[in-house]
Design an enzyme around this catalytic site. Structure first.
Site, PDB file in Angstrom:
ATOM      1  N   SER A 123     -10.494 -98.222  24.742  1.00 21.26           N
ATOM      2  CA  SER A 123      -9.684 -97.255  24.555  1.00 21.26           C
ATOM      3  C   SER A 123      -8.944 -97.014  26.013  1.00 21.26           C
ATOM      4  O   SER A 123      -9.902 -97.237  27.363  1.00 21.26           O
ATOM      5  CB  SER A 123     -10.553 -96.070  24.304  1.00 21.26           C
ATOM      6  OG  SER A 123     -10.180 -94.579  24.674  1.00 21.26           O
TER       7      SER A 123
ATOM      8  N   LYS B  28     -15.965 -97.747  18.321  1.00 21.69           N
ATOM      9  CA  LYS B  28     -13.911 -97.117  18.259  1.00 21.69           C
ATOM     10  C   LYS B  28     -13.643 -96.589  17.502  1.00 21.69           C
ATOM     11  O   LYS B  28     -13.351 -95.381  17.929  1.00 21.69           O
ATOM     12  CB  LYS B  28     -13.651 -98.356  18.552  1.00 21.69           C
ATOM     13  CG  LYS B  28     -11.075 -97.627  19.158  1.00 21.69           C
ATOM     14  CD  LYS B  28     -11.455 -97.271  20.530  1.00 21.69           C
ATOM     15  CE  LYS B  28     -10.806 -97.065  21.193  1.00 21.69           C
ATOM     16  NZ  LYS B  28      -9.457 -96.121  19.802  1.00 21.69           N
TER      17      LYS B  28
ATOM     18  N   ASN C  12     -12.941 -92.447  18.114  1.00 18.92           N
ATOM     19  CA  ASN C  12     -11.642 -91.732  17.840  1.00 18.92           C
ATOM     20  C   ASN C  12     -11.436 -90.724  16.887  1.00 18.92           C
ATOM     21  O   ASN C  12     -11.479 -89.690  17.198  1.00 18.92           O
ATOM     22  CB  ASN C  12     -10.503 -92.700  16.736  1.00 18.92           C
ATOM     23  CG  ASN C  12     -10.227 -93.714  18.231  1.00 18.92           C
ATOM     24  OD1 ASN C  12     -10.631 -93.588  19.050  1.00 18.92           O
ATOM     25  ND2 ASN C  12      -9.117 -93.992  17.977  1.00 18.92           N
TER      26      ASN C  12
ATOM     27  N   GLU D 199     -12.464 -88.656  19.229  1.00 20.57           N
ATOM     28  CA  GLU D 199     -11.959 -87.415  20.017  1.00 20.57           C
ATOM     29  C   GLU D 199     -10.935 -86.491  19.470  1.00 20.57           C
ATOM     30  O   GLU D 199     -10.261 -85.359  19.745  1.00 20.57           O
ATOM     31  CB  GLU D 199     -10.588 -88.963  20.362  1.00 20.57           C
ATOM     32  CG  GLU D 199      -9.326 -89.041  20.966  1.00 20.57           C
ATOM     33  CD  GLU D 199      -8.452 -90.160  20.917  1.00 20.57           C
ATOM     34  OE1 GLU D 199      -9.466 -91.204  21.430  1.00 20.57           O
ATOM     35  OE2 GLU D 199      -7.702 -90.173  20.307  1.00 20.57           O
TER      36      GLU D 199
HETATM   37  C1  6PG Z   1      -7.623 -94.622  22.777  1.00 22.13           C
HETATM   38  C2  6PG Z   1      -7.553 -93.567  21.620  1.00 22.13           C
HETATM   39  C3  6PG Z   1      -5.890 -94.824  21.049  1.00 22.13           C
HETATM   40  C4  6PG Z   1      -5.405 -93.900  20.005  1.00 22.13           C
HETATM   41  C5  6PG Z   1      -5.820 -93.098  19.344  1.00 22.13           C
HETATM   42  C6  6PG Z   1      -4.146 -92.463  18.164  1.00 22.13           C
HETATM   43  O1  6PG Z   1      -9.032 -94.542  22.578  1.00 22.13           O
HETATM   44  O2  6PG Z   1      -6.571 -94.879  23.273  1.00 22.13           O
HETATM   45  O3  6PG Z   1      -8.155 -93.578  20.389  1.00 22.13           O
HETATM   46  O4  6PG Z   1      -6.361 -95.397  19.755  1.00 22.13           O
HETATM   47  O5  6PG Z   1      -4.226 -93.223  20.776  1.00 22.13           O
HETATM   48  O6  6PG Z   1      -5.349 -94.129  18.323  1.00 22.13           O
HETATM   49  O7  6PG Z   1      -5.323 -92.006  16.914  1.00 22.13           O
HETATM   50  P1  6PG Z   1      -3.995 -90.790  15.799  1.00 22.13           P
HETATM   51  O8  6PG Z   1      -2.625 -91.645  16.073  1.00 22.13           O
HETATM   52  O9  6PG Z   1      -5.223 -91.244  15.303  1.00 22.13           O
HETATM   53  O10 6PG Z   1      -4.039 -89.453  16.755  1.00 22.13           O
END
Ligand code: 6PG
Length: 473
Positions: A131, A185, A189, A192
């Protein structure tokens, strides 16, 4: 460079793969990368720091032949079939003991399947969550490896060198068995998605509800980022409001269509939480709202039908903003609590043995959900590594209790004026349900038994009971 045997190989030289490889090279490792697109190999070499050992090649075989044994290589290709395709191409080129890492956002069940499939071939396969986006890959991501501990030992020094550092400690650790790396992970997300949803709700309440402009918003989020809400997501949110549009006179944020995209990891978190089962309603709501946002045409029709306007929130600005800051803090804690409770449950249910204190430690730097709150969570998990839910920690309870009235006030004002704050509402609803010794679920059990003879348990004696509800005593 012809006779060099390289330390590490990368399949897929998109921006993430390239940046991670350059990061390794900056830390003294010799690296080699392959991409079907020859231009990308050339771009890798030309963007390398002078005096580092970086090579781009145009066939997989060339790359594999030039790797030190046991070979260590990573794939950073789109999740799904492309990962299987690379494995198929790699297999005839590899030998016993070689280590293949999938650094993308693969579904953990795919990782388990691949891991088990490759065991028979003597290949160590590891699912590793990474990430931090493009910038993180280049300067220090948060790295979430899982799987074979022997394979991890082989790549540990490289991963530790490139990972973000917090207080000198690298943001990487072995996070459990099997597909634990990708599982952690995935939940990262999910959290996130949930925090992004909450921040967007706070933005809506201030932008439309209070009528603040982008400069005001920039200042408020910047200020929030200097306090207990300090986090990467709040920091970038503050910056977003200053970005000018190069195609109009406006700020860019005002020109972006309000339809959210997603690649699936938030949905996977919700789906898997339901399978466990464990409640993660803020994550569920974040996924649902991204989906609802895509129904723009229907929303336009509904807005006309219900005469949805920009209702003004009639509370003194300073008071409202202070309360909103507290509400966002409260709800953000709830998001982490839900995600971490899910990891705790998966750790045992799916036999992944995920070390929660290590997860929280690794998330403190480099990743998208890094925030100063993680220091507080780390203390809680260090004190009790098997803590089932952060809400059961005394210090966290104090934080939530101190903010809960402001949380209620914000929800009340937003509900009265008609703003869609489903993430904030789900946070408070979860808090109120989780802290309830008594829930009205006795009635649900009665209803189930009434219409379907589904049985129930009693509060005064053990056993399973059924009642013929039509013959009331
Ligand atoms: C990270 C992000 C990365 C990515 C996401 C975006 O940790 O660096 O999470 O993995 O930006 O997958 O996800 P979406 O396109 O589903 O918002």
């Amino acid at each position: 460079m012809t006779n060099i045997q390289f330390d590490f190989g990368m399949v897929g030289l998109g921006v993430m793969g390239r940046n991670l490889l350059l990061n390794m090279a900056d830390h003294g490792f010799s690296v080699i990368g392959f991409d079907k697109d020859i231009q990308k190999g050339a771009a890798l070499e030309s963007s390398a720091t002078p005096n580092t050992v970086v090579k781009g090649v145009s066939t997989l075989a060339e790359m594999v032949q030039q790797l030190k044994r046991p070979r260590k290589l990573m794939m950073l290709v789109p999740a799904g079939k492309p990962v299987d395709d690379v494995i198929t191409d790699l297999l005839p080129l590899l030998e016993d003991g070689d280590i293949v890492i999938d650094g993308g956002n693969s579904h953990y069940t795919d990782t388990l399947r691949r891991l088990n499939g490759l065991k028979g071939n003597g290949i160590h396969f590891m699912g590793v969550g990474i990430s931090g986006g493009e910038q993180g890959a280049r300067t220090g991501p948060s790295i979430m490896p899982g799987g074979d501990p022997d394979a991890y030992r082989e790549v540990k020094s490289i991963l530790e060198a490139v990972a973000a550092k917090v207080g000198g400690s690298p943001c990487v650790a072995h996070l459990g068995k099997g597909a634990a790396g990708h599982y952690v992970k995935m939940v990262h997300n999910g959290i996130e998605y949930a925090i992004m949803q909450l921040i967007s709700e706070s933005y809506d309440l201030m932008r439309r509800g209070l009528g603040l402009d982008n400069d005001d918003l920039h200042k408020i989020y910047r200020q929030w980022n200097e306090g207990e809400l300090q986090s990467f997501l709040i920091e970038i949110t503050a910056d977003i409001f200053l970005q000018k549009d190069d195609k109009s006179e406006n700020r860019l944020v005002d020109m972006i269509l309000d339809k959210a995209g997603s690649k699936g990891t938030g949905k996977w978190t919700s789906q898997d939480a339901m399978d466990l089962p464990i409640s993660v309603p803020v994550i569920d709501m974040a996924v649902a709202l991204r989906d609802l946002s895509t129904y723009k045409d229907e929303r336009i029709q509904a807005a006309a039908l219900y005469r949805t306007g920009h209702a003004h929130i009639d509370v003194p600005q300073e008071v409202f903003i202070q309360q909103l800051q507290d509400a966002l803090f409260f709800a953000t804690i709830i998001c982490y609590a839900q995600g971490l409770a899910m990891l705790q449950k998966a750790s045992t249910e799916l036999a992944m043995e995920i070390p929660l204190p290590e997860v929280v430690r690794v998330w403190r730097g480099g990743c998208i959900i890094r925030s100063s709150l993680l220091e507080t969570f780390l203390k809680a998990y260090q004190a009790n590594p098997s803590l089932q839910n952060l809400l059961l920690d005394k210090d966290i309870a104090q934080l939530l209790l101190a903010k809960r009235q402001h949380m209620r006030n914000i929800i009340m004002h937003a509900a009265q004026t008609g703003y869609a704050i489903v993430g904030l509402m789900a946070s408070l609803g979860y808090f109120d349900a989780y802290r309830s010794e008594h829930l009205p679920t006795n009635l649900i059990q009665a209803q189930r038994d009434f219409f379907g003879a589904h049985t129930y348990q009693r509060i005064d004696m053990p056993g399973t009971f059924h009642t013929d509800w039509n013959h009331r005593g």
